[in-house]
Design a protein around this motif. Structure first.
Motif: not given
Length: 209
Positions: A2, A75, A129
Motif C-alpha cells: 500500500a 498500490g 493491499l
C-alpha cells in the motif's frame, strides 16, 4: 504494498527502471485486466509461491494484469499471489525517498543478504493491499538489492533505497508466504488486524469464506 499513509538509473549491473516510467506503466496497465485483491487469511498468501519456469505470453499477460490491479488499488507494489496466482512474480510503481519513480517487475526474486555495514534500519509505517486500511511501523533496511529475471527470462538486478527498498523487501516477502504483519509483535499484529476489521477497503477484495 500500500502507499504510505501520510526501472533505477543504470549503474553498473542494475537495471534502469526510471526512464519512461510513466509510459511503460501505462502500456502494461492498458493491456491488462484489473482483479480483486486477496486478503490476509486466504491460503495463497501464506505459502511460498511456485517458481516461474515458462516465460511466455501467459506470463506477460499476468504482468499486465498485475499493473492494472495495482493501479486500481492505488498500490506501489503487487505480488502475483495478491491476485490469487501462485507464482513468484511482483510488479512495482514506487517512488524512492528523493521522489524518483521506479517502474518494473521481477520474476523469481531473491533478496541479497546485506553486509552489516549496509544494514541501516528504517522504522517507518508500512501497509499492505492484502491488509487493507491497516498500518504499523516496521524496521527494515533502508537499502535493498533484489535479483531475479524479467518476463523473458533474462537475469536482472534491482537496487532500491528508502521507501523503494521497503517495497522491494515487502513484495519479495509476499512470494515466500510472509505478510508484513508476520514480522510484527503479537500485540502489533493484533492492532493491525483490528484496524483492518474496522476499516473499509477502497478497492475490490476477495472475501475469505
Amino acid at each position: 504494498m500500500a502507499q504510505q499513509e501520510t526501472e533505477h538509473r543504470a549503474t553498473g549491473e542494475f537495471i534502469d527502471d526510471v526512464t519512461d516510467a510513466e509510459k511503460r506503466e501505462a502500456e502494461h496497465r492498458e493491456r491488462g485486466t484489473s482483479h480483486p485483491i486477496t486478503v490476509v487469511g486466504n491460503p495463497v498468501l501464506h505459502n511460498e509461491c511456485k517458481d516461474v519456469t515458462e516465460f511466455d505470453d501467459k506470463l506477460a499477460r499476468l504482468i499486465d494484469d498485475m499493473f492494472a490491479s495495482q493501479r486500481t488499488a492505488e498500490g506501489v507494489g503487487l505480488a502475483a499471489n495478491q491476485i490469487g496466482v501462485d507464482l513468484k512474480v511482483f510488479v512495482y510503481d514506487c517512488p524512492d525517498d528523493e521522489g524518483v519513480r521506479h517502474v518494473g517487475h521481477v520474476v523469481n526474486p531473491v533478496l541479497d543478504e546485506l553486509p552489516a555495514e549496509r544494514r541501516v534500519l528504517d522504522d517507518s509505517n508500512e501497509g499492505c493491499l492484502s491488509v487493507p486500511t491497516a498500518y504499523a511501523p516496521l524496521a527494515r533496511p533502508d537499502y535493498a538489492v533484489v535479483r531475479g529475471q524479467d518476463m523473458h527470462g533474462n537475469p536482472i538486478a534491482v537496487e532500491g533505497t528508502g521507501y523503494f527498498a521497503r517495497c522491494l523487501q515487502h513484495e519479495t516477502d509476499h512470494l515466500y508466504g510472509r505478510l508484513y504483519i508476520d514480522r510484527l509483535s503479537k500485540r502489533e499484529r493484533k492492532d493491525a488486524l483490528r484496524q483492518m476489521a474496522e476499516g473499509t477497503p477502497r478497492y475490490p477484495v476477495v472475501p475469505n469464506d
